[in-house]
Enzyme design. Structure first.
Site, PDB file in Angstrom:
ATOM      1  CE1 TYR A   1      -5.836  13.972  -6.835  1.00 36.68           C
ATOM      2  CE2 TYR A   1      -7.957  14.696  -7.337  1.00 36.68           C
ATOM      3  CZ  TYR A   1      -7.082  14.368  -6.446  1.00 36.68           C
ATOM      4  OH  TYR A   1      -7.451  12.709  -6.013  1.00 36.68           O
TER       5      TYR A   1
ATOM      6  CB  VAL B   1      -1.116   0.095   1.422  1.00 39.76           C
ATOM      7  CG1 VAL B   1      -1.879   0.769   1.515  1.00 39.76           C
ATOM      8  CG2 VAL B   1      -1.600  -1.650   2.155  1.00 39.76           C
TER       9      VAL B   1
ATOM     10  CG  ASP C   1      10.732  10.338  -4.410  1.00 38.15           C
ATOM     11  OD1 ASP C   1       9.192  10.385  -4.983  1.00 38.15           O
ATOM     12  OD2 ASP C   1      11.442  11.529  -5.092  1.00 38.15           O
TER      13      ASP C   1
ATOM     14  CE  LYS D   1      -5.768  10.719  -7.943  1.00 40.53           C
ATOM     15  NZ  LYS D   1      -4.917   9.725  -7.459  1.00 40.53           N
TER      16      LYS D   1
END
Length: 279
Positions: A156, A11, A63, A160
Site C-alpha cells: 500500500y 469519482v 474495473d 501511494k
C-alpha cells in the site's frame, strides 16, 4: 453555493466511504457526477442519494485495472454528461498486511495494481480531452506511507508513494496545457478498508496502531476531504498543483500559506537540498 455548476466530475471508488462523500459534495456544489466502482449496488446507492438531494449522477461499473473498461466508461461519461472537468481517483486497496516475507505476493501486487495502475489508467483516459479543451483538474488520493516508511503495509505504501510521484510527473507534463494535478491525503477515516484492518487477524497482528489511533480519538470525517476536493475543483488551490493537500488542513489557513509552501518547495517528494547538491 453551486460553485461547480455546469461542470462534470468523475469519482472512482465512489460506492461507499470517502468516495461516496466526495461524489455527494461535488453534486451539492453543482457538478454532474459519474460514480465509478466495481460494485454496482453501491454506486447505484450513491447515485440515488445524489438524486435525492436534487443532483444529477450516473453509475458506471468499472474495473480500474482494465484499461478498456476505463476507456469505455469515459466515452460514455462524455456522451451522457459532457466533457470531464474534474477527475478524483479515490479507489484503493490495502489487503497485504505484515512484513514482506509474510505477505501473499498476489495480495501485495494486487494492492499496487488497483492503487497505482488504476490511477494511471484513469489519468490516461481523462487527460487527452482535458488537454484539448485547455482545462481540467485531477485529484489523486494518497495516504499512509506516502512520505514515510510503513513496514507492515509495504505494498500500500509503495503504491501511494508512487501515486504521489505520478501526480507530480503528470502535473509537470500537463500544467502548460491548463490541466492541473493534485494529491490529497484524506487522513485516517473509518471505512471498509480500515474496518478490515481492525477485524482481520493479520490486521490485529501487524497493524495494532490503527485501533490505537481510533481509541485515541483520531477519526477524520470524510467530509473534510470532500470539501477540500470541491475547493480544488473550483480552482481555490491551483497554486499548489503537483503537491500534497490534506483533509486535516484548515483550508483558510492553507490558502494563506500556499505561496510560502511553493517557495519552500514543500509538500512534495524530494531529496533534501543537501542531498540534491551531491547528485
Amino acid at each position: 453555493m453551486a460553485q461547480l455548476l455546469n461542470t462534470v466530475a468523475v469519482v472512482t471508488g465512489g460506492g461507499r466511504g470517502i468516495g461516496r462523500e466526495i461524489a455527494r459534495q461535488q453534486a451539492r456544489d453543482g457538478a454532474k457526477v459519474a460514480v465509478l466502482a466495481r460494485t454496482a449496488v453501491e454506486i447505484e446507492e450513491t447515485v440515488s442519494l445524489i438524486e435525492g438531494e436534487g443532483g444529477r449522477a450516473i453509475a458506471l461499473t468499472v474495473d480500474v485495472t482494465d484499461y478498456s473498461s476505463v476507456e469505455s466508461a469515459f466515452i460514455r461519461i462524455a456522451a451522457e454528461l459532457g466533457p470531464v472537468d474534474t477527475l478524483v481517483n479515490n479507489h484503493g486497496s490495502f489487503r497485504a498486511f505484515g512484513p514482506i516475507w509474510d505477505c501473499d505476493p498476489r495480495d501485495w501486487w494486487r494492492d499496487v495494481e488497483i492503487n497505482l495502475q488504476g490511477t494511471f489508467h484513469t489519468c490516461r483516459a481523462a487527460s487527452p480531452a482535458m488537454i484539448a479543451r485547455g482545462r481540467g483538474r485531477i485529484v489523486n488520493l494518497v495516504g499512509g506511507g506516502t512520505g514515510n516508511s510503513f513496514p507492515h503495509g509495504s505494498g500500500y505504501a509503495s503504491s501511494k508513494a508512487a501515486i504521489m510521484r505520478l501526480t507530480e510527473c503528470l502535473n509537470d507534463t500537463t500544467i502548460g496545457h491548463g490541466v492541473l494535478a493534485f494529491a490529497v491525503d484524506p487522513g485516517l477515516v473509518r471505512s471498509a478498508m480500515t474496518e478490515m484492518q481492525l477485524s482481520s487477524e493479520a490486521g490485529k497482528t501487524y497493524l495494532p496502531g490503527i485501533q490505537q489511533l481510533f481509541d485515541d480519538g483520531v477519526d477524520i470525517d470524510p467530509s473534510r476531504a470532500a470539501l477540500l476536493i470541491a475547493d480544488i475543483a473550483d480552482g481555490r488551490f491551483d497554486v499548489l498543483a503537483g503537491r500534497l493537500l490534506r483533509g486535516v488542513d484548515d483550508r483558510d489557513a492553507l490558502e494563506k500559506e500556499m505561496h510560502s509552501v511553493v517557495a519552500a518547495d514543500g509538500r512534495a517528494l524530494r531529496f533534501s537540498a543537501l542531498e540534491q547538491l551531491k547528485l
